[in-house]
Scaffold this active site. Structure first.
Site, short mmCIF file in Angstrom:
data_model
loop_
_atom_site.label_atom_id
_atom_site.label_comp_id
_atom_site.label_asym_id
_atom_site.label_seq_id
_atom_site.Cartn_x
_atom_site.Cartn_y
_atom_site.Cartn_z
N HIS A 62 47.11 17.85 109.58
CA HIS A 62 47.52 19.55 108.25
C HIS A 62 46.25 20.05 108.12
O HIS A 62 45.73 18.78 107.08
CB HIS A 62 48.54 18.97 107.85
CG HIS A 62 49.49 19.76 107.06
ND1 HIS A 62 50.54 19.81 107.13
CD2 HIS A 62 48.89 21.16 106.08
CE1 HIS A 62 50.81 21.28 105.90
NE2 HIS A 62 49.61 21.24 105.81
N HIS B 151 44.27 23.55 106.82
CA HIS B 151 44.13 24.68 106.42
C HIS B 151 42.34 25.22 106.57
O HIS B 151 41.66 24.65 105.55
CB HIS B 151 44.50 25.20 105.02
CG HIS B 151 45.86 25.22 104.82
ND1 HIS B 151 47.08 26.22 105.63
CD2 HIS B 151 46.75 24.13 104.24
CE1 HIS B 151 48.28 25.78 105.53
NE2 HIS B 151 48.33 23.69 104.83
N LEU B 152 42.36 26.40 107.55
CA LEU B 152 40.77 26.89 107.61
C LEU B 152 40.39 28.03 107.15
O LEU B 152 38.98 28.38 106.62
CB LEU B 152 39.88 26.50 109.01
CG LEU B 152 39.43 25.32 109.73
CD1 LEU B 152 39.52 25.07 110.54
CD2 LEU B 152 38.99 24.35 108.92
N ASN C 87 48.91 29.63 108.76
CA ASN C 87 49.51 30.85 108.17
C ASN C 87 48.64 31.55 107.69
O ASN C 87 48.19 31.47 106.39
CB ASN C 87 50.29 29.80 106.60
CG ASN C 87 49.12 29.20 106.40
OD1 ASN C 87 48.15 28.45 106.33
ND2 ASN C 87 49.63 28.54 104.48
N LYS D 143 54.70 25.76 113.46
CA LYS D 143 54.91 24.91 112.97
C LYS D 143 56.09 26.09 112.72
O LYS D 143 56.10 26.98 111.91
CB LYS D 143 53.99 25.57 111.68
CG LYS D 143 53.77 24.78 109.90
CD LYS D 143 53.47 23.97 109.82
CE LYS D 143 54.39 23.64 108.22
NZ LYS D 143 52.98 23.94 107.13
N HIS E 77 56.96 22.82 106.74
CA HIS E 77 57.10 22.39 105.32
C HIS E 77 58.72 22.68 105.13
O HIS E 77 59.61 23.64 104.73
CB HIS E 77 56.57 23.54 104.68
CG HIS E 77 56.52 23.69 103.38
ND1 HIS E 77 54.88 23.90 103.37
CD2 HIS E 77 57.43 23.80 101.74
CE1 HIS E 77 55.04 24.06 101.60
NE2 HIS E 77 56.29 23.67 100.94
N HIS F 263 53.35 17.34 105.18
CA HIS F 263 53.04 16.29 103.38
C HIS F 263 54.23 16.12 102.69
O HIS F 263 54.36 16.98 101.91
CB HIS F 263 52.33 17.88 102.92
CG HIS F 263 52.86 19.08 103.40
ND1 HIS F 263 54.47 19.38 102.57
CD2 HIS F 263 52.64 20.17 103.41
CE1 HIS F 263 54.77 20.97 102.85
NE2 HIS F 263 53.92 21.39 103.20
N ASP G 185 46.30 18.65 104.42
CA ASP G 185 46.90 20.21 104.08
C ASP G 185 45.53 20.78 102.99
O ASP G 185 45.99 20.78 102.00
CB ASP G 185 48.46 19.28 102.84
CG ASP G 185 48.81 21.23 102.83
OD1 ASP G 185 48.17 22.00 103.42
OD2 ASP G 185 49.77 20.88 102.00
N HIS H 13 41.62 27.88 97.97
CA HIS H 13 41.51 29.33 97.72
C HIS H 13 40.44 29.77 97.56
O HIS H 13 39.40 28.88 96.38
CB HIS H 13 42.65 29.00 96.53
CG HIS H 13 43.64 29.20 97.69
ND1 HIS H 13 45.09 30.18 98.37
CD2 HIS H 13 45.05 28.11 97.48
CE1 HIS H 13 46.37 29.52 98.91
NE2 HIS H 13 46.35 28.39 98.76
N ALA I 299 48.71 27.49 95.29
CA ALA I 299 49.22 26.33 95.24
C ALA I 299 48.29 26.39 96.88
O ALA I 299 48.24 26.48 97.57
CB ALA I 299 50.60 26.50 95.96
C1 NCD Z 1 48.86 25.52 101.73
C2 NCD Z 1 48.21 26.92 101.59
O1 NCD Z 1 47.47 27.34 100.08
O2 NCD Z 1 48.44 27.74 102.53
N1 NCD Z 1 49.75 25.43 100.14
C3 NCD Z 1 49.70 24.44 99.49
O3 NCD Z 1 50.10 24.29 98.13
N2 NCD Z 1 49.95 23.25 100.20
C4 NCD Z 1 50.81 26.40 102.18
C5 NCD Z 1 50.88 24.71 102.56
O4 NCD Z 1 50.81 24.37 103.26
O5 NCD Z 1 52.25 24.70 102.22
ZN ZN Z 2 50.04 22.93 104.51
ZN ZN Z 3 53.49 23.70 103.16
#
Ligand code: NCD
Ligand code: ZN
Ligand code: ZN
Length: 334
Positions: free
Chosen positions: A12, A14-15, A39, A95, A132, A166, A238, A242, A254
């Site tokens: 899991h 995010h790039l 996302n 997802k 999620h 997660h 995860d 940001h 988040a």
């Molecule tokens: C994730 C994101 O920033 O894309 N943020 C998070 O707090 N985990 C989104 C997610 O995985 O729910």
């Molecule tokens: Zn995530």
């Molecule tokens: Zn998530």
């Protein structure tokens, strides 16, 4: 001491896109591969968008030995669309986000019953569903409230592989015992922190994520299951970068950025608990068995030589602050 890992996977990750992708992709490539979240803005909803995103990911990786397992943002689709997705090289699964529950999830599912037909087809086609799992209730109760949805889906679609992404609660760990078609990912931060670390003293924006970190007994249940070698719990960082100004601001986004320190930190946790032999299963073996993956061979040796976590990562005009910024970790990658 050393721990040798074969083809570690992050289930899991995010790039992001654009300059942030250029910054984060190389920093996330210690692993042999990762499941890449869809996302983006707009979300990755079609095979065409997914292929184009995978190409941008590959370009940002700059030749690193790393396989992106691509996901599509779940929407209700017909059989032809599902077949097209399944036949697209690099596709891993869907997802599902409840609408508006986390970063860039506004286009998610508002009414799960609308998804039934698609889920039924996915079950028949052997396409995994990653979720999620949070309700829109009180923030500390959102995951626990969503367990009823997992129960319902796991019951009605018994051959659908459903990953509870997660997980953060002892109740979610227990739910795995009820349904063989459920599996779960656990992040690095949820093995370490509780809500106290986020908001018990001065507010720590770089530890704020969804789902929010919970109680000590929840953290301990996750740790116990993972260190005990639970066969259906997989590592999913995860890691969710940001820009610094979106974290250190009024209205903190988040997400915790952990990719560059994930493996050393996991080694530290598992070695300290005398469970180094369980790390391979958590970071690769379980995922390979559950999903039938055969990742390219990549050996990563972890050593108990300290590593200094940078105070920030900066390039392409982006600044991202990692978890444990400026601190020392007891382990490092050799
Ligand atoms: C994730 C994101 O920033 O894309 N943020 C998070 O707090 N985990 C989104 C997610 O995985 O729910
Ligand atoms: Zn995530
Ligand atoms: Zn998530």
């Amino acid at each position: 001491m050393e721990i040798t890992l074969e083809s570690p996977l992050d289930m899991h990750l995010h790039l992001r896109d654009g300059d942030m992708l250029k910054l984060t992709a190389p920093l996330s490539a210690d692993f042999a591969g990762a499941v890449i979240m869809p996302n983006l803005v707009p979300p990755v909803t079609t095979p065409q968008m997914m292929v184009a995103y995978a190409e941008r990911v590959q370009a940002a990786l700059g030749g690193a030995a790393f396989t992106p397992y691509m996901t599509l943002f779940f929407t209700a689709l017909d059989e032809a669309a599902l077949l097209a997705a399944k036949g697209t090289p690099g596709f891993f699964g869907f997802k599902l986000y409840p609408a508006g529950i986390t970063t860039n999830s506004e286009g998610g599912v508002a009414n799960l019953r609308d998804a039934d037909r698609t889920l039924h087809l996915m079950e028949e086609m052997g396409i995994p569903l990653l979720v999620h799992g949070e309700s829109h209730g009180f923030v500390m109760d959102r995951e626990q409230e969503f367990l009823a949805v997992y129960r319902d889906l796991a019951t009605r679609f018994p051959k659908l592989t459903i990953s509870m992404e997660h997980i953060t609660t002892a109740a979610a760990v227990r739910l795995l015992d009820e349904f063989p078609n459920l599996c779960a990912t656990v992040t690095l931060q949820h093995l370490i922190i509780t809500l106290d670390d986020v908001a018990g003293g001065m507010l720590q924006p770089h530890l704020f994520c969804k789902p929010i970190a919970k109680r000590p007994e929840d953290r301990d249940a996750l740790l116990g299951a993972v260190l005990g070698g639970h066969p259906r719990i997989m590592f999913g960082s995860d890691s969710a970068p940001h820009p610094r100004h979106r974290k250190e601001s009024c209205g903190c986004a988040a997400g915790v950025f952990t990719a560059p320190l994930a493996l050393p930190k996991l080694a530290e946790i598992f070695a300290a608990a005398g469970a180094a032999d369980k790390l391979q299963g958590f970071v690769s073996g379980n995922a390979c068995r559950i999903y039938g993956l055969h990742p390219a061979a990549k050996t990563v040796v972890l050593q108990d030589t300290p590593m200094a976590v940078p105070a920030a990562y900066r390039s392409y005009g982006q600044t991202v602050i990692p978890m444990d910024a400026g601190k020392q970790i007891a382990w490092s990658i050799k």
